[in-house]
Design an enzyme around this catalytic site. Sequence first.
Site, short mmCIF file in Angstrom:
data_model
loop_
_atom_site.label_atom_id
_atom_site.label_comp_id
_atom_site.label_asym_id
_atom_site.label_seq_id
_atom_site.Cartn_x
_atom_site.Cartn_y
_atom_site.Cartn_z
N GLY A 149 17.38 19.39 -5.40
CA GLY A 149 16.00 18.91 -5.46
C GLY A 149 15.80 17.61 -4.70
O GLY A 149 14.68 17.31 -4.26
N ALA A 198 17.84 18.18 -9.08
CA ALA A 198 17.14 18.33 -10.35
C ALA A 198 18.14 18.00 -11.45
O ALA A 198 19.35 18.11 -11.25
CB ALA A 198 16.65 19.76 -10.49
N1 COA Z 1 21.73 16.26 -12.86
C1 COA Z 1 22.09 15.55 -13.92
N2 COA Z 1 23.01 14.56 -13.88
C2 COA Z 1 23.58 14.29 -12.70
C3 COA Z 1 23.25 14.99 -11.53
C4 COA Z 1 22.26 16.02 -11.64
N3 COA Z 1 21.86 16.72 -10.58
N4 COA Z 1 24.00 14.51 -10.50
C5 COA Z 1 24.76 13.53 -11.02
N5 COA Z 1 24.52 13.40 -12.35
C6 COA Z 1 25.13 12.46 -13.28
C7 COA Z 1 26.58 12.83 -13.61
O1 COA Z 1 26.59 13.83 -14.63
C8 COA Z 1 27.12 11.51 -14.06
O2 COA Z 1 26.65 11.25 -15.38
P1 COA Z 1 27.69 10.68 -16.52
O3 COA Z 1 28.13 9.34 -15.95
O4 COA Z 1 26.84 10.57 -17.74
O5 COA Z 1 28.80 11.66 -16.57
C9 COA Z 1 26.42 10.52 -13.15
O6 COA Z 1 25.26 11.17 -12.67
C10 COA Z 1 27.24 10.10 -11.95
O7 COA Z 1 27.66 11.26 -11.27
P2 COA Z 1 29.20 11.63 -10.95
O8 COA Z 1 29.29 13.12 -10.82
O9 COA Z 1 30.09 10.96 -11.93
O10 COA Z 1 29.37 10.94 -9.52
P3 COA Z 1 30.42 11.35 -8.38
O11 COA Z 1 30.38 10.25 -7.39
O12 COA Z 1 31.71 11.73 -8.96
O13 COA Z 1 29.78 12.67 -7.71
C11 COA Z 1 28.01 14.03 -6.80
C12 COA Z 1 28.55 12.61 -7.02
C13 COA Z 1 26.62 13.90 -6.22
C14 COA Z 1 28.91 14.77 -5.83
C15 COA Z 1 27.98 14.78 -8.15
O14 COA Z 1 27.30 13.97 -9.10
C16 COA Z 1 27.26 16.11 -8.11
O15 COA Z 1 27.81 17.08 -7.60
N6 COA Z 1 26.02 16.18 -8.68
C17 COA Z 1 25.28 17.40 -8.78
C18 COA Z 1 24.72 17.82 -7.46
C19 COA Z 1 23.97 19.12 -7.57
O16 COA Z 1 24.53 20.17 -7.81
N7 COA Z 1 22.64 19.05 -7.38
C20 COA Z 1 21.80 20.21 -7.38
C21 COA Z 1 21.23 20.42 -8.72
S1 COA Z 1 20.21 21.86 -8.73
#
Ligand code: COA
Length: 259
Positions: A112, A66
Amino acid sequence: MNYQTLLTSLEDNIFIITINRPEKLNALNKIVIEELSEAINEVYNNPEIKSAIITGSGEKAFVAGADITEFLELDEKGGEALARKGQQLVFDKIENSPKPIVAAVNGFALGGGCELALACHFIIAGENAKFGQPEVSLGLIPGYGGTQRLAQLVGRNLAMQLIMTGEVIKAENAEKYGIANKIVATDKLLDETKSILQTIHTKAPLAISKVIEVLNNFDHTQQGYDFEIKKFGECFATDDMKEGVHAFLEKRKASFHGR
Ligand code: COA
């Protein structure tokens, strides 16, 4: 229909829904949820569509959860409303779709995103797929059905461990735990998923709908068996069942019309 956050196409009666926010790893914001709801309505209502695939745009993610940026403005009631609305508009509607909806998971399916894949009728994973419910890291729990569907799929104890640790698992473990049915080369993911759906398209559509209904009501209580009996009986009122049985007895291929 044109969408802001989705790409859709109809190929061989398969509706391909691609969540298209690759720069945010396809995170599910309000617009994506509303548009997914519309796209699932298309699956229900368009007779040209026999099945659907949900996948994510880009090479990194199916859906990374999400949209976390929308969380801070919410209070208790707002959080509950977000989960309820999402479940009703999208997740339950996918699960209860009378036509098969399959997740083709390319990359991260987190929070999500994992729940979206779990709501589909089954999951095909690319080699690069990764699954996890990391909500506890954000002080949350899964809110789009993840506690229920994951526990049903992998059992209570493993679901406890996965959700409590927030561990992100690779495709091999997802297959081992029964989350993903099959792992395929990432560049063949859509083709392999389409090929399974094409096999399903050769079967009786009303029987397929009833399989979905009955398996969604799978439990070991008498209610589950009674529901199965009722739905089994209903098959006998269809032309497709008569055609299928006749075709078998006449040693020919059945031609089903969904009646
Ligand atoms: N909601 C909003 N934005 C998200 C997102 C989410 N669930 N997951 C990734 N993004 C965004 C990041 O903020 C980033 O945006 P920015 O470039 O404007 O800073 C972009 O997507 C790329 O993500 P990034 O974190 O830079 O990639 P990464 O390869 O370093 O890491 C993940 C990948 C998936 C490990 C990491 O993005 C992450 O942990 N995301 C959240 C996962 C999560 O907790 N999901 C459950 C939500 S309830």
